[in-house]
Design a protein around this motif. Structure first.
Motif, mmCIF file in Angstrom:
data_model
loop_
_atom_site.group_PDB
_atom_site.id
_atom_site.type_symbol
_atom_site.label_atom_id
_atom_site.label_comp_id
_atom_site.label_asym_id
_atom_site.label_seq_id
_atom_site.Cartn_x
_atom_site.Cartn_y
_atom_site.Cartn_z
ATOM 1 N N ALA A 1 0.853 -1.197 0.000
ATOM 2 C CA ALA A 1 0.000 0.000 0.000
ATOM 3 C C ALA A 1 0.878 1.232 0.000
ATOM 4 C CB ALA A 1 -0.907 -0.001 1.231
ATOM 5 N N VAL A 2 0.436 2.275 -0.708
ATOM 6 C CA VAL A 2 1.177 3.533 -0.782
ATOM 7 C C VAL A 2 0.228 4.674 -0.432
ATOM 8 C CG1 VAL A 2 2.488 5.101 -2.262
ATOM 9 C CG2 VAL A 2 2.732 2.622 -2.555
ATOM 10 N N HIS A 3 0.697 5.574 0.395
ATOM 11 C CA HIS A 3 -0.085 6.746 0.814
ATOM 12 C C HIS A 3 -0.570 7.509 -0.424
ATOM 13 C CE1 HIS A 3 -1.101 10.575 2.665
ATOM 14 N NE2 HIS A 3 -0.909 10.050 3.869
ATOM 15 N N ALA A 4 -1.797 7.975 -0.377
ATOM 16 C CA ALA A 4 -2.401 8.656 -1.530
ATOM 17 C C ALA A 4 -1.603 9.873 -1.985
ATOM 18 C CB ALA A 4 -3.839 9.064 -1.177
ATOM 19 N N ASP A 5 -0.954 10.561 -1.051
ATOM 20 C CA ASP A 5 -0.196 11.770 -1.401
ATOM 21 C C ASP A 5 1.177 11.462 -1.983
ATOM 22 O OD1 ASP A 5 -2.296 13.264 -0.440
ATOM 23 O OD2 ASP A 5 -1.375 13.640 1.522
ATOM 24 N N PHE A 6 1.564 10.181 -1.983
ATOM 25 C CA PHE A 6 2.907 9.831 -2.438
ATOM 26 C C PHE A 6 2.898 8.810 -3.579
ATOM 27 C CE2 PHE A 6 3.403 11.466 1.814
ATOM 28 C CZ PHE A 6 4.565 12.217 1.751
ATOM 29 N N GLN A 7 1.766 8.646 -4.201
ATOM 30 C CA GLN A 7 1.683 7.690 -5.295
ATOM 31 C C GLN A 7 2.344 8.252 -6.551
ATOM 32 O OE1 GLN A 7 -2.427 6.508 -5.660
ATOM 33 N NE2 GLN A 7 -2.441 5.467 -3.681
ATOM 34 N N ARG A 8 2.750 7.323 -7.425
ATOM 35 C CA ARG A 8 3.438 7.652 -8.681
ATOM 36 C C ARG A 8 4.770 8.360 -8.439
ATOM 37 N NH1 ARG A 8 0.292 6.162 -12.704
ATOM 38 N NH2 ARG A 8 -1.981 6.080 -12.394
ATOM 39 N N ARG A 9 5.425 7.977 -7.355
ATOM 40 C CA ARG A 9 6.751 8.518 -7.058
ATOM 41 C C ARG A 9 7.773 7.392 -6.879
ATOM 42 N NH1 ARG A 9 5.980 13.209 -2.573
ATOM 43 N NH2 ARG A 9 8.226 13.351 -2.918
ATOM 44 N N GLY A 10 7.409 6.196 -7.321
ATOM 45 C CA GLY A 10 8.334 5.079 -7.271
ATOM 46 C C GLY A 10 8.360 4.325 -5.960
ATOM 47 N N LEU A 11 7.481 4.683 -5.015
ATOM 48 C CA LEU A 11 7.514 4.022 -3.714
ATOM 49 C C LEU A 11 6.957 2.605 -3.774
ATOM 50 C CD1 LEU A 11 6.513 6.933 -1.306
ATOM 51 C CD2 LEU A 11 8.766 6.161 -2.011
ATOM 52 N N GLY A 12 6.010 2.361 -4.692
ATOM 53 C CA GLY A 12 5.513 1.001 -4.864
ATOM 54 C C GLY A 12 6.625 0.070 -5.314
ATOM 55 N N GLN A 13 7.388 0.515 -6.327
ATOM 56 C CA GLN A 13 8.528 -0.286 -6.796
ATOM 57 C C GLN A 13 9.568 -0.442 -5.697
ATOM 58 O OE1 GLN A 13 7.108 2.262 -8.401
ATOM 59 N NE2 GLN A 13 7.266 2.060 -10.636
ATOM 60 N N MET A 14 9.743 0.603 -4.896
ATOM 61 C CA MET A 14 10.742 0.580 -3.830
ATOM 62 C C MET A 14 10.396 -0.458 -2.769
ATOM 63 S SD MET A 14 12.019 3.886 -1.656
ATOM 64 C CE MET A 14 13.244 3.779 -0.355
ATOM 65 N N ILE A 15 9.142 -0.493 -2.318
ATOM 66 C CA ILE A 15 8.762 -1.452 -1.285
ATOM 67 C C ILE A 15 8.726 -2.861 -1.862
ATOM 68 C CG2 ILE A 15 6.239 -1.269 -1.596
ATOM 69 C CD1 ILE A 15 8.010 -1.410 1.796
ATOM 70 N N LEU A 16 8.285 -2.996 -3.117
ATOM 71 C CA LEU A 16 8.271 -4.317 -3.751
ATOM 72 C C LEU A 16 9.696 -4.840 -3.903
ATOM 73 C CD1 LEU A 16 6.821 -6.648 -5.149
ATOM 74 C CD2 LEU A 16 6.884 -5.322 -7.279
#
Length: 304
Positions: A75-90
């Motif tokens: 899950a990624v905070h709504a204010d921080f989406q599309r900043r590469g954090l999903g790929q980072m945690i994955l």
């Protein structure tokens, strides 16, 4: 600045599970507690926090078999989406899976997440059971043995690694390797055994070298992204050490810390790039490096 951390205290886990419920269960009107399952005690949990210590992303991985790891609850905070954090945690969860010996990762993806996992190297294998009896999912799989799936633009990353090996041979002796590049985050790692001092910790000079090369490498890859060329040199570097490294040396540079006007190169002018590299010992932050680099425009002869 974003950091991947492992929740450890009861307060950490309370915040972690609250975040998971807020983004993965509350939108479908499921009550608090529905974000947990029977695998919590045997799973590895990770979260990304910002400079203020606030959670901005979460994820979990556990072993189904000795060879198969299951990734869930990204899950990624709504204010921080599309900043590469999903790929980072994955990427962090895949790294944990590899460390546990898994050669295959599976995830049960909702329809809205299939595109994300596909872009990260997963493919649909079959339909999975509905989540909580109502949310349709597809089981997606990924082999964890192919290094090219670890990085975005594997060709560029190989060129960077080869550049280090060919022009700075000591990097090979230090065991410095590019571990992951997402387009927004670069992570490198080094061998502790090849950089260990009489105290059983990593040489301070080796830590500085790891940080410098990571910052240099981030600029190298960003130039590739921007289709620009230039010669990168370190102008000044400052590092603050807090704790020794005794386990797993890691260096991470996030694009949010990179500041500079790359467009000056288009006018054949040099540009100054300032960035930060965070040094970790496994999951623990141990040092911060601030580097001032200069990118010099190539001469007509060098461009040929």
């Amino acid at each position: 600045m974003f950091r991947i951390v492992k929740p450890k205290t009861e307060e950490d886990f309370d915040r972690y599970f609250s975040f998971r419920w807020q983004y993965l269960r509350q939108p479908w009107n499921f009550p608090p507690g529905s974000e947990k399952d029977e695998y919590e005690q045997v799973a590895e949990h990770r979260m990304i926090v910002n400079g203020a210590g606030e959670i901005v992303a979460t994820g979990r991985v556990h072993l189904n078999t000795a060879e198969e790891a299951q990734i869930r609850h990204i899950a990624v905070h709504a204010d921080f989406q599309r900043r590469g954090l999903g790929q980072m945690i994955l990427g962090a969860l895949e790294g944990v899976a590899r460390d546990m010996g898994a050669t295959r990762a599976v995830t049960n993806s909702r329809e809205i997440s299939i595109e994300f996992f596909s872009a990260c190297g997963f493919s649909i294998e079959r339909e999975a059971p509905n989540e909580l009896g109502m949310l349709k999912r597809q089981q997606m799989v990924k082999k964890l043995t192919d290094l090219s799936t670890l990085v975005l633009h594997p060709k560029w990353c190989k060129e960077l690694q080869d550049t280090w090996t060919d022009t700075i041979p000591i990097t090979e002796h230090m065991g410095i390797k590019l571990y992951q590049y997402t387009g927004r985050t670069l992570e490198t790692r080094a061998s502790l055994n090849k950089n260990i001092n009489i105290h059983g910790t990593m040489f301070a000079g080796s830590i500085f070298s790891l940080a410098t090369l990571t910052g240099w490498g981030m600029i190298y890859l960003l130039l590739k992204e921007k289709q620009l060329m230039g010669n990168i040199v370190l102008g000044d570097g400052d590092i603050h050490y807090h704790k020794p490294i005794t386990m797993k040396p890691r260096a991470i540079c996030n694009i949010e810390t990179v500041n500079g006007k790359f467009t000056l190169l288009e006018k054949r002018k040099k540009c100054k790039i300032v960035l930060q590299v965070d040094i970790l010992d496994d999951e623990n932050a141990v040092a911060e490096f601030r580097g001032e680099f200069w990118v010099l425009p190539q001469t007509p002869k060098e461009e040929k």
